[in-house]
Scaffold this motif. Sequence first.
Motif, PDB file in Angstrom:
ATOM      1  N   MET A   1      26.389 -36.681 -25.807  1.00 24.11           N
ATOM      2  CA  MET A   1      26.479 -37.107 -24.429  1.00 24.11           C
ATOM      3  C   MET A   1      26.237 -35.936 -23.469  1.00 24.11           C
ATOM      4  O   MET A   1      25.541 -36.090 -22.476  1.00 24.11           O
ATOM      5  CB  MET A   1      27.866 -37.732 -24.208  1.00 24.11           C
ATOM      6  N   THR A   2      26.831 -34.773 -23.750  1.00 31.59           N
ATOM      7  CA  THR A   2      26.664 -33.595 -22.913  1.00 31.59           C
ATOM      8  C   THR A   2      25.202 -33.164 -22.894  1.00 31.59           C
ATOM      9  O   THR A   2      24.700 -32.720 -21.863  1.00 31.59           O
ATOM     10  CB  THR A   2      27.546 -32.444 -23.438  1.00 31.59           C
ATOM     11  N   THR A   3      24.532 -33.299 -23.996  1.00 32.93           N
ATOM     12  CA  THR A   3      23.116 -32.938 -24.083  1.00 32.93           C
ATOM     13  C   THR A   3      22.286 -33.782 -23.129  1.00 32.93           C
ATOM     14  O   THR A   3      21.382 -33.273 -22.475  1.00 32.93           O
ATOM     15  CB  THR A   3      22.612 -33.128 -25.534  1.00 32.93           C
ATOM     16  N   TRP A   4      22.619 -35.081 -23.044  1.00 32.61           N
ATOM     17  CA  TRP A   4      21.889 -35.982 -22.142  1.00 32.61           C
ATOM     18  C   TRP A   4      22.147 -35.622 -20.679  1.00 32.61           C
ATOM     19  O   TRP A   4      21.235 -35.711 -19.852  1.00 32.61           O
ATOM     20  CB  TRP A   4      22.279 -37.442 -22.409  1.00 32.61           C
ATOM     21  N   ILE A   5      23.345 -35.234 -20.363  1.00 31.42           N
ATOM     22  CA  ILE A   5      23.668 -34.846 -18.994  1.00 31.42           C
ATOM     23  C   ILE A   5      22.910 -33.570 -18.613  1.00 31.42           C
ATOM     24  O   ILE A   5      22.298 -33.493 -17.541  1.00 31.42           O
ATOM     25  CB  ILE A   5      25.194 -34.657 -18.812  1.00 31.42           C
ATOM     26  N   VAL A   6      22.938 -32.589 -19.493  1.00 28.73           N
ATOM     27  CA  VAL A   6      22.211 -31.335 -19.240  1.00 28.73           C
ATOM     28  C   VAL A   6      20.710 -31.618 -19.116  1.00 28.73           C
ATOM     29  O   VAL A   6      20.038 -31.101 -18.215  1.00 28.73           O
ATOM     30  CB  VAL A   6      22.505 -30.296 -20.346  1.00 28.73           C
ATOM     31  N   LEU A   7      20.190 -32.437 -20.010  1.00 27.66           N
ATOM     32  CA  LEU A   7      18.775 -32.792 -19.980  1.00 27.66           C
ATOM     33  C   LEU A   7      18.444 -33.536 -18.676  1.00 27.66           C
ATOM     34  O   LEU A   7      17.410 -33.283 -18.051  1.00 27.66           O
ATOM     35  CB  LEU A   7      18.422 -33.637 -21.199  1.00 27.66           C
ATOM     36  N   GLY A   8      19.331 -34.427 -18.251  1.00 31.15           N
ATOM     37  CA  GLY A   8      19.134 -35.162 -16.994  1.00 31.15           C
ATOM     38  C   GLY A   8      19.113 -34.229 -15.789  1.00 31.15           C
ATOM     39  O   GLY A   8      18.289 -34.392 -14.885  1.00 31.15           O
ATOM     40  N   VAL A   9      20.025 -33.245 -15.769  1.00 28.28           N
ATOM     41  CA  VAL A   9      20.059 -32.271 -14.670  1.00 28.28           C
ATOM     42  C   VAL A   9      18.776 -31.451 -14.655  1.00 28.28           C
ATOM     43  O   VAL A   9      18.190 -31.210 -13.591  1.00 28.28           O
ATOM     44  CB  VAL A   9      21.314 -31.367 -14.779  1.00 28.28           C
ATOM     45  N   ILE A  10      18.311 -31.034 -15.814  1.00 32.05           N
ATOM     46  CA  ILE A  10      17.068 -30.250 -15.898  1.00 32.05           C
ATOM     47  C   ILE A  10      15.884 -31.072 -15.395  1.00 32.05           C
ATOM     48  O   ILE A  10      15.038 -30.574 -14.649  1.00 32.05           O
ATOM     49  CB  ILE A  10      16.847 -29.749 -17.340  1.00 32.05           C
ATOM     50  N   VAL A  11      15.830 -32.337 -15.778  1.00 32.43           N
ATOM     51  CA  VAL A  11      14.739 -33.214 -15.326  1.00 32.43           C
ATOM     52  C   VAL A  11      14.807 -33.386 -13.804  1.00 32.43           C
ATOM     53  O   VAL A  11      13.779 -33.334 -13.123  1.00 32.43           O
ATOM     54  CB  VAL A  11      14.795 -34.579 -16.050  1.00 32.43           C
ATOM     55  N   LEU A  12      16.006 -33.583 -13.252  1.00 38.75           N
ATOM     56  CA  LEU A  12      16.148 -33.727 -11.802  1.00 38.75           C
ATOM     57  C   LEU A  12      15.715 -32.453 -11.062  1.00 38.75           C
ATOM     58  O   LEU A  12      15.035 -32.522 -10.034  1.00 38.75           O
ATOM     59  CB  LEU A  12      17.587 -34.091 -11.432  1.00 38.75           C
ATOM     60  N   ILE A  13      16.096 -31.304 -11.594  1.00 41.58           N
ATOM     61  CA  ILE A  13      15.689 -30.028 -10.979  1.00 41.58           C
ATOM     62  C   ILE A  13      14.171 -29.880 -11.045  1.00 41.58           C
ATOM     63  O   ILE A  13      13.536 -29.453 -10.071  1.00 41.58           O
ATOM     64  CB  ILE A  13      16.417 -28.838 -11.650  1.00 41.58           C
ATOM     65  N   ALA A  14      13.578 -30.251 -12.167  1.00 41.30           N
ATOM     66  CA  ALA A  14      12.118 -30.157 -12.317  1.00 41.30           C
ATOM     67  C   ALA A  14      11.413 -31.089 -11.336  1.00 41.30           C
ATOM     68  O   ALA A  14      10.428 -30.705 -10.693  1.00 41.30           O
ATOM     69  CB  ALA A  14      11.716 -30.471 -13.754  1.00 41.30           C
ATOM     70  N   ILE A  15      11.923 -32.304 -11.206  1.00 37.39           N
ATOM     71  CA  ILE A  15      11.328 -33.260 -10.259  1.00 37.39           C
ATOM     72  C   ILE A  15      11.468 -32.742  -8.837  1.00 37.39           C
ATOM     73  O   ILE A  15      10.513 -32.792  -8.044  1.00 37.39           O
ATOM     74  CB  ILE A  15      11.970 -34.657 -10.417  1.00 37.39           C
ATOM     75  N   PHE A  16      12.643 -32.214  -8.510  1.00 33.97           N
ATOM     76  CA  PHE A  16      12.862 -31.649  -7.183  1.00 33.97           C
ATOM     77  C   PHE A  16      11.896 -30.485  -6.919  1.00 33.97           C
ATOM     78  O   PHE A  16      11.296 -30.392  -5.854  1.00 33.97           O
ATOM     79  CB  PHE A  16      14.315 -31.165  -7.037  1.00 33.97           C
ATOM     80  N   ALA A  17      11.722 -29.605  -7.882  1.00 36.84           N
ATOM     81  CA  ALA A  17      10.825 -28.449  -7.726  1.00 36.84           C
ATOM     82  C   ALA A  17       9.382 -28.905  -7.528  1.00 36.84           C
ATOM     83  O   ALA A  17       8.665 -28.362  -6.687  1.00 36.84           O
ATOM     84  CB  ALA A  17      10.937 -27.528  -8.926  1.00 36.84           C
ATOM     85  N   ILE A  18       8.971 -29.917  -8.266  1.00 28.88           N
ATOM     86  CA  ILE A  18       7.607 -30.440  -8.127  1.00 28.88           C
ATOM     87  C   ILE A  18       7.411 -31.040  -6.739  1.00 28.88           C
ATOM     88  O   ILE A  18       6.401 -30.789  -6.072  1.00 28.88           O
ATOM     89  CB  ILE A  18       7.309 -31.472  -9.234  1.00 28.88           C
ATOM     90  N   LEU A  19       8.363 -31.835  -6.283  1.00 29.28           N
ATOM     91  CA  LEU A  19       8.260 -32.445  -4.952  1.00 29.28           C
ATOM     92  C   LEU A  19       8.245 -31.380  -3.856  1.00 29.28           C
ATOM     93  O   LEU A  19       7.458 -31.465  -2.903  1.00 29.28           O
ATOM     94  CB  LEU A  19       9.402 -33.433  -4.730  1.00 29.28           C
ATOM     95  N   LEU A  20       9.098 -30.388  -3.984  1.00 30.66           N
ATOM     96  CA  LEU A  20       9.150 -29.300  -3.011  1.00 30.66           C
ATOM     97  C   LEU A  20       7.832 -28.537  -2.983  1.00 30.66           C
ATOM     98  O   LEU A  20       7.267 -28.270  -1.920  1.00 30.66           O
ATOM     99  CB  LEU A  20      10.307 -28.352  -3.323  1.00 30.66           C
ATOM    100  N   TYR A  21       7.313 -28.212  -4.147  1.00 29.36           N
ATOM    101  CA  TYR A  21       6.045 -27.491  -4.237  1.00 29.36           C
ATOM    102  C   TYR A  21       4.918 -28.301  -3.586  1.00 29.36           C
ATOM    103  O   TYR A  21       4.117 -27.766  -2.818  1.00 29.36           O
ATOM    104  CB  TYR A  21       5.713 -27.186  -5.699  1.00 29.36           C
TER     105      TYR A  21
END
Length: 189
Positions: A1-21
Motif C-alpha cells: 500500500m505504501t508503495t502505491w502512495i509513493v508511486l502516486g505522489v511521484i506520478v503527481l509531481i511528474a504531471i505537475f512538472a510537465i504542466l508547469l514546463y
Amino acid sequence: MTTWIVLGVIVLIAIFAILLYNRLVAARAQVDEAWSDIQVQMKRRYDLIPNLVETVKGYASHERQTLEAVIEARNQAATNTGSPNSQAQSENMLTGALGRLFALAESYPNLKADQNFRHLQEELAETENQISRSRRFYNGSVKAFNVMIQSFPANLFARSLGFSEREFLEFDDPKVAEPVKVDFGMPQA
C-alpha cells in the motif's frame, strides 16, 4: 500500500512538472512572437524611410546633413539585432532624426503639399501606431512571463529548466515613446 502512495505522489509531481514546463514554454513562445511582431513593424518603418528621404531630396536637396542623419539612423536601427534595450537606443536615434526631417519639411510648403510625401507621412504614422501596439503587447507578454518565472512554485524549477527573465522594450526619452508627430498643414478646430 505504501508503495502505491509513493508511486502516486511521484506520478503527481511528474504531471505537475510537465504542466508547469509546458506553461513556461507557451509563455516564452508568446514573448518571442510578440518580439517578432515588433521587428516586422520596424522593418516596415525602415522600408518607408528611404522613400520619404527621396521625396524630401527633390525639394530640399541642400539639406544634405539632415537627410544623411536620417538614413544613418535608419541603417543603424535596421541592422540592430540586439536586446530590446539596444533596439530601443537605435529607435531613439531614428525617431529623433525623423523629427528633424519633419521639422525640415515644415520649411517647404511645396513639399508639405506633395501627394507622395503626404502619403508616406500617413503610412509612417500608421506604422508608428502599429509599433506602439506591438510594443504594448510585447511588454505585456514579458510581464506575464517574468511573473510566471518569479512565482512559486515555478521559481523553484524555471532557472534549472533554462528559463530566464526577458527585458522590456522601453524608450529612455518619454517623448520618443510617442509616435512621430505628422502635421499635414490642416487647420485645427
